[in-house]
Design a protein around this motif. Structure first.
Motif, PDB file in Angstrom:
ATOM      1  N   ALA A  46     -23.530 -42.010  -6.361  1.00 19.88           N
ATOM      2  CA  ALA A  46     -24.270 -42.537  -7.522  1.00 19.88           C
ATOM      3  C   ALA A  46     -24.581 -44.013  -7.286  1.00 19.88           C
ATOM      4  O   ALA A  46     -25.670 -44.493  -7.604  1.00 19.88           O
ATOM      5  N   GLY A  47     -23.620 -44.738  -6.699  1.00 21.90           N
ATOM      6  CA  GLY A  47     -23.838 -46.146  -6.384  1.00 21.90           C
ATOM      7  C   GLY A  47     -24.992 -46.323  -5.404  1.00 21.90           C
ATOM      8  O   GLY A  47     -25.813 -47.232  -5.534  1.00 21.90           O
ATOM      9  N   ILE A  48     -25.070 -45.434  -4.423  1.00 20.50           N
ATOM     10  CA  ILE A  48     -26.129 -45.525  -3.417  1.00 20.50           C
ATOM     11  C   ILE A  48     -27.496 -45.215  -4.045  1.00 20.50           C
ATOM     12  O   ILE A  48     -28.479 -45.913  -3.805  1.00 20.50           O
ATOM     13  N   PHE A  49     -27.560 -44.183  -4.897  1.00 18.41           N
ATOM     14  CA  PHE A  49     -28.818 -43.862  -5.595  1.00 18.41           C
ATOM     15  C   PHE A  49     -29.251 -45.035  -6.485  1.00 18.41           C
ATOM     16  O   PHE A  49     -30.420 -45.374  -6.580  1.00 18.41           O
ATOM     17  N   ASN A  50     -28.260 -45.633  -7.148  1.00 17.92           N
ATOM     18  CA  ASN A  50     -28.522 -46.757  -8.040  1.00 17.92           C
ATOM     19  C   ASN A  50     -29.173 -47.907  -7.261  1.00 17.92           C
ATOM     20  O   ASN A  50     -30.200 -48.454  -7.660  1.00 17.92           O
ATOM     21  N   TRP A  51     -28.591 -48.253  -6.106  1.00 14.18           N
ATOM     22  CA  TRP A  51     -29.102 -49.397  -5.357  1.00 14.18           C
ATOM     23  C   TRP A  51     -30.405 -49.111  -4.632  1.00 14.18           C
ATOM     24  O   TRP A  51     -31.198 -50.016  -4.383  1.00 14.18           O
ATOM     25  N   ALA A  52     -30.639 -47.840  -4.285  1.00  9.95           N
ATOM     26  CA  ALA A  52     -31.912 -47.503  -3.637  1.00  9.95           C
ATOM     27  C   ALA A  52     -33.066 -47.904  -4.569  1.00  9.95           C
ATOM     28  O   ALA A  52     -34.114 -48.351  -4.127  1.00  9.95           O
ATOM     29  N   VAL A  53     -32.835 -47.760  -5.880  1.00  6.68           N
ATOM     30  CA  VAL A  53     -33.847 -48.141  -6.870  1.00  6.68           C
ATOM     31  C   VAL A  53     -33.800 -49.654  -7.127  1.00  6.68           C
ATOM     32  O   VAL A  53     -34.811 -50.282  -7.392  1.00  6.68           O
ATOM     33  N   ALA A  54     -32.611 -50.235  -7.017  1.00  9.76           N
ATOM     34  CA  ALA A  54     -32.416 -51.612  -7.492  1.00  9.76           C
ATOM     35  C   ALA A  54     -32.651 -52.703  -6.455  1.00  9.76           C
ATOM     36  O   ALA A  54     -32.847 -53.851  -6.824  1.00  9.76           O
ATOM     37  N   ILE A  55     -32.626 -52.379  -5.148  1.00  9.22           N
ATOM     38  CA  ILE A  55     -32.677 -53.472  -4.156  1.00  9.22           C
ATOM     39  C   ILE A  55     -33.939 -54.337  -4.238  1.00  9.22           C
ATOM     40  O   ILE A  55     -33.822 -55.555  -4.298  1.00  9.22           O
ATOM     41  N   PRO A  56     -35.172 -53.761  -4.264  1.00  9.64           N
ATOM     42  CA  PRO A  56     -36.328 -54.676  -4.273  1.00  9.64           C
ATOM     43  C   PRO A  56     -36.313 -55.677  -5.433  1.00  9.64           C
ATOM     44  O   PRO A  56     -36.389 -56.886  -5.190  1.00  9.64           O
ATOM     45  N   PRO A  57     -36.125 -55.216  -6.701  1.00 11.28           N
ATOM     46  CA  PRO A  57     -36.042 -56.236  -7.756  1.00 11.28           C
ATOM     47  C   PRO A  57     -34.841 -57.169  -7.593  1.00 11.28           C
ATOM     48  O   PRO A  57     -34.883 -58.321  -8.005  1.00 11.28           O
ATOM     49  N   ASP A  58     -33.762 -56.689  -6.949  1.00  9.03           N
ATOM     50  CA  ASP A  58     -32.573 -57.538  -6.741  1.00  9.03           C
ATOM     51  C   ASP A  58     -32.878 -58.681  -5.775  1.00  9.03           C
ATOM     52  O   ASP A  58     -32.450 -59.815  -5.975  1.00  9.03           O
ATOM     53  N   VAL A  59     -33.631 -58.387  -4.710  1.00 12.84           N
ATOM     54  CA  VAL A  59     -34.002 -59.433  -3.740  1.00 12.84           C
ATOM     55  C   VAL A  59     -34.856 -60.492  -4.440  1.00 12.84           C
ATOM     56  O   VAL A  59     -34.619 -61.697  -4.304  1.00 12.84           O
ATOM     57  N   LEU A  60     -35.839 -60.022  -5.227  1.00  9.69           N
ATOM     58  CA  LEU A  60     -36.704 -60.961  -5.955  1.00  9.69           C
ATOM     59  C   LEU A  60     -35.877 -61.804  -6.913  1.00  9.69           C
ATOM     60  O   LEU A  60     -36.086 -63.012  -7.040  1.00  9.69           O
ATOM     61  N   LYS A  61     -34.898 -61.166  -7.577  1.00 11.96           N
ATOM     62  CA  LYS A  61     -34.081 -61.857  -8.562  1.00 11.96           C
ATOM     63  C   LYS A  61     -33.201 -62.918  -7.897  1.00 11.96           C
ATOM     64  O   LYS A  61     -33.106 -64.041  -8.376  1.00 11.96           O
ATOM     65  N   SER A  62     -32.568 -62.563  -6.767  1.00  8.09           N
ATOM     66  CA  SER A  62     -31.723 -63.552  -6.065  1.00  8.09           C
ATOM     67  C   SER A  62     -32.559 -64.774  -5.682  1.00  8.09           C
ATOM     68  O   SER A  62     -32.122 -65.908  -5.832  1.00  8.09           O
ATOM     69  N   ARG A  63     -33.772 -64.533  -5.157  1.00  5.89           N
ATOM     70  CA  ARG A  63     -34.667 -65.620  -4.769  1.00  5.89           C
ATOM     71  C   ARG A  63     -35.063 -66.482  -5.966  1.00  5.89           C
ATOM     72  O   ARG A  63     -35.057 -67.694  -5.913  1.00  5.89           O
ATOM     73  N   PHE A  64     -35.462 -65.790  -7.032  1.00  8.72           N
ATOM     74  CA  PHE A  64     -35.988 -66.476  -8.210  1.00  8.72           C
ATOM     75  C   PHE A  64     -34.897 -67.286  -8.894  1.00  8.72           C
ATOM     76  O   PHE A  64     -35.102 -68.430  -9.296  1.00  8.72           O
ATOM     77  N   GLN A  65     -33.695 -66.699  -8.998  1.00 13.27           N
ATOM     78  CA  GLN A  65     -32.631 -67.387  -9.742  1.00 13.27           C
ATOM     79  C   GLN A  65     -32.030 -68.549  -8.959  1.00 13.27           C
ATOM     80  O   GLN A  65     -31.406 -69.421  -9.546  1.00 13.27           O
ATOM     81  N   THR A  66     -32.190 -68.556  -7.638  1.00 11.82           N
ATOM     82  CA  THR A  66     -31.612 -69.663  -6.872  1.00 11.82           C
ATOM     83  C   THR A  66     -32.684 -70.680  -6.455  1.00 11.82           C
ATOM     84  O   THR A  66     -32.390 -71.640  -5.772  1.00 11.82           O
ATOM     85  N   ALA A  67     -33.941 -70.444  -6.879  1.00 12.62           N
ATOM     86  CA  ALA A  67     -35.026 -71.362  -6.501  1.00 12.62           C
ATOM     87  C   ALA A  67     -34.958 -72.641  -7.322  1.00 12.62           C
ATOM     88  O   ALA A  67     -34.503 -72.632  -8.464  1.00 12.62           O
ATOM     89  N   PRO A  68     -35.419 -73.762  -6.729  1.00  4.67           N
ATOM     90  CA  PRO A  68     -35.470 -75.009  -7.512  1.00  4.67           C
ATOM     91  C   PRO A  68     -36.406 -74.839  -8.711  1.00  4.67           C
ATOM     92  O   PRO A  68     -37.341 -74.041  -8.660  1.00  4.67           O
ATOM     93  N   GLU A  69     -36.133 -75.596  -9.767  1.00  6.28           N
ATOM     94  CA  GLU A  69     -36.937 -75.541 -11.004  1.00  6.28           C
ATOM     95  C   GLU A  69     -38.421 -75.699 -10.680  1.00  6.28           C
ATOM     96  O   GLU A  69     -38.805 -76.590  -9.925  1.00  6.28           O
ATOM     97  N   GLY A  70     -39.266 -74.843 -11.224  1.00  2.74           N
ATOM     98  CA  GLY A  70     -40.714 -75.001 -11.078  1.00  2.74           C
ATOM     99  C   GLY A  70     -41.312 -74.493  -9.780  1.00  2.74           C
ATOM    100  O   GLY A  70     -42.507 -74.620  -9.551  1.00  2.74           O
ATOM    101  N   LYS A  71     -40.488 -73.894  -8.901  1.00  6.39           N
ATOM    102  CA  LYS A  71     -41.038 -73.421  -7.621  1.00  6.39           C
ATOM    103  C   LYS A  71     -41.954 -72.206  -7.823  1.00  6.39           C
ATOM    104  O   LYS A  71     -42.939 -72.027  -7.115  1.00  6.39           O
TER     105      LYS A  71
END
Length: 301
Positions: A219-244
Motif C-alpha cells: 500500500a505504501g508503494i502504491f501510495n508513493w507511485a502516485v505521490a512522488i511527482p507532486p512530492d518532488v515539486l513540493k520539496s523544491r517549492f518549500q525549500t526555495a528562496p522567497e519569491g523564486k
C-alpha cells in the motif's frame, strides 16, 4: 468479501493510527533523510561531480560524516507531527467509511474506499503542510552547511516573523495535490490486498502478521507511485528562496522539466520505494495490533 464484524469506530482508528505513525517514523526516517538530501542536492558546477551519486552513496557519506545519529536527524519533529497526523489520517478514513455506510454492516466498494481515503488526505494536509515545510528546511540546512534555524520551534518563529501564517503554510496546494489522490490509493490498495490475502471463509482479523506486513508495505508503494511527482515539486517549492517561483508550482514544474527533463519528477524514486515498504508495513502492523488491543479493551466503543 468478508463481513465486517466490528462496527467502524473513527475514535479507535484515531488512537491506533497514532501508534501506527510512531512505528512508521522509526522504521522509515533514515531513508527519508536520504530522500530529501538527494532531492535537494545542489546542481554540480561544470566539471564537478554530484555530491551524492545515489541512494547508497548518500547513505555511506552520511554514516561516515555524522554516524547513525545523522540518519535520524530531525526525527523529533516527525514523531511529534506524525503521531497526530496518522491519528487524524486513520480517523478521516474511518469517518469516510462510516459516512458512506447506510447500515453498520454495509460492505464498501473499492471506489468508496478510495473516496474515504481521499477524505483522510484532506484531513491530514491541515496538520501536514507546516510540518513538512519545517522538516524540509531543517533537513537541507544540514547538507548545505548554513545553519539558519536552531530547531523546529525556532524555524516556526522565523517563518512567522518573515511572512506570517502564509510562510508556515507555503506549499499547501502541493501537499493537497500529493496527499488527496495518494491517500485514496493508499487505503484502497491496502483493503484490496487484505481481501486478496484473506483465505475464503476467514475474516480480515485473522490475517497473519506476514500478510499484514505485505499488504501494508505494498500500500505504501502504491501510495508513493502516485505521490512522488507532486512530492518532488513540493520539496523544491518549500525549500526555495522567497519569491523564486511567483506562480507557485507551475513555475517549479516548468523549470524542472526544462532543466532536467520529465524523469526528474521521479527524483529520489529508489530511496522513496525502499523506505515505503518497511515504513508502511510497520505502520499498518502497528495499526492492526493497536486496533485488536482497543477492540479487546473496549469492545462496544
Amino acid at each position: 468479501m468478508a463481513k465486517q464484524p466490528q462496527p467502524i469506530s473513527p475514535m479507535k482508528n484515531f488512537f491506533a493510527g497514532g501508534f501506527g505513525g510512531v512505528c512508521l517514523v522509526v522504521a522509515g526516517h533514515p531513508l527519508d533523510t536520504i530522500k530529501v538530501r538527494l532531492q535537494t542536492q545542489p546542481k554540480p558546477k561544470p566539471g564537478e561531480r554530484l555530491l551524492y551519486a545515489g541512494t547508497l552513496d548518500c547513505f555511506k557519506k552520511t554514516l561516515a560524516k555524522e554516524g547513525v545519529k545523522g540518519l535520524y536527524k530531525g526525527m523529533a519533529a516527525p514523531i511529534i507531527g506524525v503521531t497526530p497526523m496518522f491519528a487524524v489520517c486513520f480517523f478521516g478514513f474511518g469517518l469516510g467509511k462510516k459516512l458512506q455506510q447506510r447500515t453498520p454492516d454495509d460492505i464498501l466498494t473499492y471506489p468508496q474506499l478510495f473516496a474515504a481515503g481521499m477524505l483522510s488526505g484532506v484531513f491530514t494536509t491541515a496538520i501536514m503542510a507546516p510540518g513538512e515545510r519545517i522538516k524540509c528546511l531543517l533537513q537541507i540546512q544540514a547538507s548545505t552547511g548554513e545553519v539558519k534555524y536552531a530547531g523546529p520551534m525556532d524555524c516556526v518563529k522565523q517563518l512567522y516573523k518573515e511572512s506570517g501564517i502564509r510562510g508556515i503554510y507555503k506549499g499547501t496546494a502541493l501537499t493537497l495535490m500529493r496527499d488527496v489522490p495518494a491517500s485514496g490509493m493508499y487505503f484502497m490498495s491496502y483493503e484490496w490486498l487484505k481481501n486478496l490475502l484473506t483465505p475464503a471463509g476467514k475474516s480480515h482479523n485473522e490475517l497473519s502478521i506476514p500478510s499484514v506486513l505485505f499488504a501494508g508495505g505494498m500500500a505504501g508503494i502504491f501510495n508513493w507511485a502516485v505521490a512522488i511527482p507532486p512530492d518532488v515539486l513540493k520539496s523544491r517549492f518549500q525549500t526555495a528562496p522567497e519569491g523564486k517561483y511567483p506562480n507557485g508550482f507551475r513555475d517549479v514544474l516548468r523549470e524542472l522539466v526544462r532543466e532536467e527533463g520529465i524523469g526528474s519528477l521521479y527524483k529520489g524514486f529508489n530511496a522513496v520505494m525502499l523506505r515505503a515498504f518497511p515504513a508502511n508495513a510497520a505502520c499498518f502492523l502497528g495499526f492492526e495490533l493497536a486496533m485488536k488491543f482497543l477492540n479487546w479493551l473496549a469492545p462496544n466503543l
